[in-house]
Enzyme design. Structure first.
Site, PDB file in Angstrom:
ATOM      1  N   ARG A  37      -0.551  -2.051  -6.584  1.00  0.00           N
ATOM      2  CA  ARG A  37      -0.760  -3.150  -5.630  1.00  0.00           C
ATOM      3  C   ARG A  37      -1.732  -4.169  -6.228  1.00  0.00           C
ATOM      4  O   ARG A  37      -1.536  -5.383  -6.091  1.00  0.00           O
ATOM      5  CB  ARG A  37      -1.294  -2.594  -4.311  1.00  0.00           C
ATOM      6  CG  ARG A  37      -1.777  -3.637  -3.307  1.00  0.00           C
ATOM      7  CD  ARG A  37      -2.097  -2.966  -1.976  1.00  0.00           C
ATOM      8  NE  ARG A  37      -2.982  -3.768  -1.148  1.00  0.00           N
ATOM      9  CZ  ARG A  37      -2.599  -4.734  -0.332  1.00  0.00           C
ATOM     10  NH1 ARG A  37      -1.319  -5.047  -0.254  1.00  0.00           N
ATOM     11  NH2 ARG A  37      -3.467  -5.394   0.403  1.00  0.00           N
TER      12      ARG A  37
ATOM     13  N   HIS B  86      -3.580  -9.239   4.613  1.00  0.00           N
ATOM     14  CA  HIS B  86      -5.009  -9.256   4.921  1.00  0.00           C
ATOM     15  C   HIS B  86      -5.305 -10.236   6.054  1.00  0.00           C
ATOM     16  O   HIS B  86      -4.787 -11.348   6.070  1.00  0.00           O
ATOM     17  CB  HIS B  86      -5.824  -9.670   3.689  1.00  0.00           C
ATOM     18  CG  HIS B  86      -6.031  -8.564   2.707  1.00  0.00           C
ATOM     19  ND1 HIS B  86      -6.807  -7.462   2.969  1.00  0.00           N
ATOM     20  CD2 HIS B  86      -5.551  -8.383   1.454  1.00  0.00           C
ATOM     21  CE1 HIS B  86      -6.806  -6.653   1.923  1.00  0.00           C
ATOM     22  NE2 HIS B  86      -6.042  -7.186   0.995  1.00  0.00           N
TER      23      HIS B  86
ATOM     24  N   HIS C 144      -2.717   2.983  -6.408  1.00  0.00           N
ATOM     25  CA  HIS C 144      -3.157   1.741  -5.754  1.00  0.00           C
ATOM     26  C   HIS C 144      -3.310   0.601  -6.753  1.00  0.00           C
ATOM     27  O   HIS C 144      -3.294  -0.575  -6.366  1.00  0.00           O
ATOM     28  CB  HIS C 144      -4.481   1.970  -5.013  1.00  0.00           C
ATOM     29  CG  HIS C 144      -4.843   0.854  -4.088  1.00  0.00           C
ATOM     30  ND1 HIS C 144      -4.202   0.643  -2.883  1.00  0.00           N
ATOM     31  CD2 HIS C 144      -5.770  -0.133  -4.192  1.00  0.00           C
ATOM     32  CE1 HIS C 144      -4.716  -0.417  -2.282  1.00  0.00           C
ATOM     33  NE2 HIS C 144      -5.673  -0.912  -3.059  1.00  0.00           N
TER      34      HIS C 144
ATOM     35  N   TYR D 249      -8.933 -12.519  -5.908  1.00  0.00           N
ATOM     36  CA  TYR D 249      -7.855 -12.625  -6.891  1.00  0.00           C
ATOM     37  C   TYR D 249      -7.745 -14.044  -7.440  1.00  0.00           C
ATOM     38  O   TYR D 249      -7.494 -14.244  -8.628  1.00  0.00           O
ATOM     39  CB  TYR D 249      -6.529 -12.175  -6.276  1.00  0.00           C
ATOM     40  CG  TYR D 249      -6.428 -10.679  -6.147  1.00  0.00           C
ATOM     41  CD1 TYR D 249      -6.155  -9.884  -7.254  1.00  0.00           C
ATOM     42  CD2 TYR D 249      -6.618 -10.056  -4.928  1.00  0.00           C
ATOM     43  CE1 TYR D 249      -6.076  -8.506  -7.152  1.00  0.00           C
ATOM     44  CE2 TYR D 249      -6.542  -8.674  -4.804  1.00  0.00           C
ATOM     45  CZ  TYR D 249      -6.269  -7.909  -5.925  1.00  0.00           C
ATOM     46  OH  TYR D 249      -6.207  -6.548  -5.818  1.00  0.00           O
TER      47      TYR D 249
ATOM     48  N   ARG E   1       0.853  -1.189   0.000  1.00  0.00           N
ATOM     49  CA  ARG E   1       0.000   0.000   0.000  1.00  0.00           C
ATOM     50  C   ARG E   1       0.891   1.242   0.000  1.00  0.00           C
ATOM     51  O   ARG E   1       2.055   1.179   0.374  1.00  0.00           O
ATOM     52  CB  ARG E   1      -0.902   0.006   1.234  1.00  0.00           C
ATOM     53  CG  ARG E   1      -1.798  -1.235   1.378  1.00  0.00           C
ATOM     54  CD  ARG E   1      -2.562  -1.197   2.696  1.00  0.00           C
ATOM     55  NE  ARG E   1      -3.490  -2.321   2.822  1.00  0.00           N
ATOM     56  CZ  ARG E   1      -3.203  -3.473   3.403  1.00  0.00           C
ATOM     57  NH1 ARG E   1      -1.976  -3.666   3.907  1.00  0.00           N
ATOM     58  NH2 ARG E   1      -4.091  -4.440   3.490  1.00  0.00           N
TER      59      ARG E   1
END
Length: 401
Positions: free
Chosen positions: A317, A340, A314, A349, A206
């Site tokens: 990422r 996460h 972003h 994903y 991030r």
């Protein structure tokens, strides 16, 4: 003087000079309570007392006097009392409350909020041009506040935020760069920020995480980067250094060996010798503010030059996460790399790469079918001239289809 009405087994009512009926009943502590509103008909007052009596028997009764607190007062207290909220989250909640909730519902007592009122509030926001994304964020905040009022403080019996789909953001699909575009972008932003682009992308970092990296966090030999902290920008305060977004945000992330020469050159040329020296800084050596980065790198021109106009930082990422998922990594491995706590993002994903794999299989299948059609159309003598058997591979494929 008011006229007294009839008595009942539970509670009592009286007819007021206005002709309306006032209801009183004993609370669970034995003290008398007065209904928060009067009733036009005696039957309505009777039904209210029956409902209260049943709620008391099931331990579901909520003191209406406690529910008189205004939504604005309760929500502000809710934000200040929530444990472990990051400063940026507090700022976001405060802003959402003041911008989208308080002007419309702030003066309403909790006990008077109902689903039609919430539905009207949401429709008003959308009608005033507030984006679906911001409306969903405001709705989720209101729902969380009122959930605490139901489950923890027992101020209201049920949460009026019951609108299907109101909490969902339908954000547009963000772009994913290919490898050539990533390296082209790194070249476009200039020598000082080339390594930043590569580390952020291939490390799945991030903005606040990559901006807070220090020399002591980088192992230029192995390519392992430690994510220990992150910068947050608070309005009126500036850059605040604190922990990552979640507990899982503290992690070690490896970057590809192919980018280590660029990283080593950057460390030698642009980074101070001390262990706490920031790895990525502006021309004056200070931490880079997110709002200044686009100007420093001429971002709009840079992303347009690589054919990715409108790309956000972003999205780097997002690109890194997608590349990681395509390697076949497990959900746990992706969670650890992305930082996460929840598997939700990793599964998104993985689902995307699974869809891509199916698309490849379907494309191959289309090619096979096209070849079958060509084989069937060719004259038999032509197939014999080529030495193709009548019932060979093409025939077997035709039978299978």
């Amino acid at each position: 003087m008011a006229n007294k009405g009839g008595h009942r087994r539970f509670g009592n009512m009286r007819r007021l000079p206005s002709g309306r009926y006032q209801v009183r009943y004993p609370g669970p502590d034995g003290l008398p309570r007065t209904a928060p509103e009067t009733f036009a008909r005696k039957g309505e007052a009777e039904r209210y007392l029956s409902i209260v009596e049943a709620q008391l028997a099931r331990h579901e009764w909520v003191d209406p006097d406690r529910a008189k607190i205004r939504l604005q007062d309760y929500a502000e207290r809710w934000i200040s009392h929530r444990p472990n909220l990051r400063p940026r989250t507090v700022a976001l909640y405060t802003w959402l409350l003041g911008r989208y909730v308080t002007p419309y519902l702030g003066g309403v007592p909790l006990g008077r909020l109902d689903t039609p009122m919430v539905r009207e509030w949401r429709a008003t926001l959308l009608g005033n041009g507030v984006s679906a994304t911001m409306t969903a964020k405001a709705y989720r905040l209101l729902r969380a506040v009122l959930m605490t009022a139901v489950n923890e403080d027992e101020l209201i019996r049920k949460n009026p935020c019951r609108i299907p789909g109101a909490d969902q953001e339908k954000a547009s699909e963000r772009p994913v760069l290919n490898m050539a575009q990533v390296f082209a972008l790194a070249d476009q932003v200039g020598e000082r920020y080339r390594a930043l682009i590569l580390v952020a992308t291939f490390g799945c970092l991030r903005w606040g995480e990559v901006a807070a990296l220090q020399r002591q966090d980088i192992n230029a030999s192995t390519g392992v980067n430690r994510v220990r902290q992150a910068f947050t920008e608070l309005r009126g305060v500036g850059m605040v250094l604190g922990p990552p977004k979640s507990r899982a945000g503290r992690r070690a992330v490896s970057v590809p060996a192919a980018i280590l020469p660029v990283l080593r050159a950057h460390l030698g040329r642009c980074v101070g010798e001390g262990p706490d020296a920031l790895v990525f800084t502006g021309p004056n050596g200070a931490a880079i503010r997110r709002g200044n980065f686009n100007k420093l790198t001429k971002w709009s021109a840079a992303v347009a030059a690589i054919g990715a106009a409108g790309l956000h930082f972003h999205d780097l990422r997002h690109t890194g996460n997608t590349l990681a998922a395509r390697t076949g990594a497990s959900t746990k491995e992706l969670m650890a790399r992305m930082g996460h706590d929840s598997a939700q993002a990793a599964l998104i994903y993985q689902h995307a790469t699974a869809e891509a794999d199916r698309a490849i299989a379907e494309a191959v299948n289309d090619a096979v079918k096209a070849e079958q059609r060509r084989g069937k159309k060719a004259p038999k003598r032509e197939r014999k001239r080529r030495g193709d058997p009548d019932d060979g591979a093409a025939g077997m494929l035709a039978k299978v289809s």
